[in-house]
Scaffold this active site. Structure first.
Site, PDB file in Angstrom:
ATOM      1  N   SER A  74      -6.427 -17.612  33.848  1.00 35.48           N
ATOM      2  CA  SER A  74      -8.065 -17.540  33.036  1.00 35.48           C
ATOM      3  C   SER A  74      -8.392 -16.149  32.433  1.00 35.48           C
ATOM      4  O   SER A  74      -9.256 -16.137  31.880  1.00 35.48           O
ATOM      5  CB  SER A  74      -9.114 -18.116  33.997  1.00 35.48           C
ATOM      6  OG  SER A  74      -8.796 -19.496  33.704  1.00 35.48           O
ATOM      7  N   LYS A  77      -8.838 -15.936  28.861  1.00 39.58           N
ATOM      8  CA  LYS A  77     -10.416 -16.013  28.142  1.00 39.58           C
ATOM      9  C   LYS A  77     -10.867 -14.663  27.565  1.00 39.58           C
ATOM     10  O   LYS A  77     -11.911 -14.797  26.950  1.00 39.58           O
ATOM     11  CB  LYS A  77     -11.146 -16.756  29.014  1.00 39.58           C
ATOM     12  CG  LYS A  77     -10.813 -18.178  29.321  1.00 39.58           C
ATOM     13  CD  LYS A  77     -11.896 -18.952  30.452  1.00 39.58           C
ATOM     14  CE  LYS A  77     -11.417 -20.129  30.900  1.00 39.58           C
ATOM     15  NZ  LYS A  77     -10.174 -20.569  31.704  1.00 39.58           N
ATOM     16  N   SER A 134     -16.067 -20.039  33.761  1.00 39.81           N
ATOM     17  CA  SER A 134     -14.631 -19.958  33.308  1.00 39.81           C
ATOM     18  C   SER A 134     -14.334 -21.343  32.889  1.00 39.81           C
ATOM     19  O   SER A 134     -12.944 -21.991  33.162  1.00 39.81           O
ATOM     20  CB  SER A 134     -13.601 -19.740  34.834  1.00 39.81           C
ATOM     21  OG  SER A 134     -12.427 -19.431  34.282  1.00 39.81           O
ATOM     22  N   LYS A 236     -13.269 -10.360  34.256  1.00 41.36           N
ATOM     23  CA  LYS A 236     -12.699 -11.660  34.421  1.00 41.36           C
ATOM     24  C   LYS A 236     -11.673 -12.023  35.601  1.00 41.36           C
ATOM     25  O   LYS A 236     -10.839 -11.040  35.817  1.00 41.36           O
ATOM     26  CB  LYS A 236     -12.170 -12.142  32.949  1.00 41.36           C
ATOM     27  CG  LYS A 236     -11.879 -13.657  32.889  1.00 41.36           C
ATOM     28  CD  LYS A 236     -13.140 -14.560  32.837  1.00 41.36           C
ATOM     29  CE  LYS A 236     -13.057 -15.974  33.002  1.00 41.36           C
ATOM     30  NZ  LYS A 236     -12.623 -16.420  34.130  1.00 41.36           N
TER      31      LYS A 236
END
Length: 399
Positions: A74, A77, A134, A236
């Site tokens: 992730s 992102k 997320s 993140k």
């Protein structure tokens, strides 16, 4: 009388013995002057790859296999949000506009913000769902709004990756879903993190928000460092079975910002503690200083055959260096210039370089540019300078 003589002799003997002892005992040495604190070895982490980079200087303070290709999970992102921020800057989308949720976005697996086809979330809500929660479904909805399909959006992601110099990165999707041609490196993610903070400060605060509620479902930010250290304000997390636990983090203390990227940690707690160890190490033993400002005169140079006989030289960007704490006075700068500059000279033309050394180590090297243009002189001015240069060459020393 005899007792007085004996007492005098005893005192004389003691005095002589004390003087002799003083000559035999060496003086206590002065304490050595305190030098700079030595930099210890960096922490050894269990993550498969990691990097610690300074935000201003781009200097790498710690790294292990930072250019090895890994699955980003992730952390992908970050690039999805970077593309979205560019679209906001260009005006192709706005924060308050609503987005149609496709069945494809609704059915996206993995972590979600729980949008449904009957809903019309705003772009801002989708961004927060992507960054804080997320949400894979939020990513797909944004990708389809901007590029029509997620595949087309991935081409935009790769375009910006190339622009940022992310040479070991390729994206197949907006979510971080595993794919054979979906990969990045710790070093590339550090570059992307810096770009987000530098180019879009107005949106960066979303990465530090600890929770977001949508569709009456409250979800917490998975970056647990936001609760541990007030200096940490992003960025993140990521996790898949193959990628392990990943975290791109940023922190600022006393005006110094560091970026850490940890890929392939063994657990959620491990990625947090390993990131914290890197950041603490960097702040404790290093400092970042600005040596020169952008477009400020650092030197001048003689110009031949021009309407002006001098040109100002400087740097196109500010020059920062990250060095061990206490070593600022040991820095030394040297300028190298192109001999015999002749007009015409364009503004921003590279005519030399500046090199900064710490002891024997080169810590920075930048191009020196002309800060202004110098037009060519007329016929007589050029001829006169040509004659002067020829005469000067005749009498110069040949070595």
């Amino acid at each position: 009388m005899i007792m007085k003589i004996k007492l005098i002799l005893l005192l004389v003997t003691l005095a002589c013995s004390a003087a002799l002892l003083a000559q035999q005992v060496p003086p206590v040495p002065s304490p050595p002057e305190a030098g700079p604190m030595p930099v210890p070895a960096p922490p050894s982490l269990g993550a498969s790859s990691y990097i610690l980079m300074d935000f201003d200087s781009y200097d790498v303070l710690v790294e292990k296999d930072a250019d090895a290709r890994v699955e980003p999970a992730s952390i992908t992102k970050l690039m999805t949000s970077y593309v979205v921020f560019h679209e906001l800057a260009k005006g192709t989308i706005t924060l308050d506009e609503t987005v149609v949720v496709s069945e494809n976005a609704w059915r996206t697996g993995g972590s979600r913000m729980f949008i449904e086809p009957s809903m019309t979330p705003t772009v801002e809500e989708l961004i927060k769902g992507m960054i804080i929660q997320s949400g894979n479904d939020a990513c797909v909805a944004l990708a389809e709004r901007i590029a029509g399909t997620e595949e087309a959006f991935a081409s935009l992601m790769n375009h910006y990756a190339t622009e940022l110099g992310m040479v070991n990165t390729h994206f197949e999707n907006s979510t971080g879903w595993p794919g054979e041609a979906h990969y990045t490196t710790a070093h590339d993610i550090a570059l992307l993190s810096i770009a987000i903070i530098r180019e879009f400060p107005e949106y960066y605060s979303w990465y530090s928000e600890k929770e977001f509620t949508f569709n009456e479902i409250r979800q917490h930010n998975r970056n647990t460092l936001l609760w541990r250290d007030p200096a940490i304000d992003g960025l993140k997390t990521g996790h898949t079975e193959a990628a392990g636990f990943c975290l791109a983090a940023s922190a600022m203390r006393e005006g110094m910002r560091l970026i850490s990227v940890v890929m392939g940690s063994s657990s959620e707690s491990a990625r947090a503690s390993e990131s914290q160890s890197l950041l603490n190490y960097g702040f404790r033993f290093f400092e970042t200083v600005q040596l020169y400002q952008a477009r400020t005169e650092l030197a001048t140079s003689k110009v031949w055959k021009g309407l002006q006989d001098q040109v100002s030289l400087g740097l196109s960007e500010p020059l920062f260096v990250t060095i061990p704490r206490g070593r600022y006075e040991d820095l030394d700068g040297q300028v190298e210039l192109t001999p015999e500059l002749s007009a015409p000279l364009a503004a921003d033309q590279v005519v030399g370089s500046i090199e900064v050394k710490l002891g024997e180590d080169v810590v920075a090297r930048r191009d020196l540019i002309t800060l202004n243009a110098v037009e060519e002189a007329g016929f007589f001015g050029r001829t006169w300078d040509s004659l002067r240069m020829w005469v000067g060459g005749m009498f110069s020393d040949d070595e």
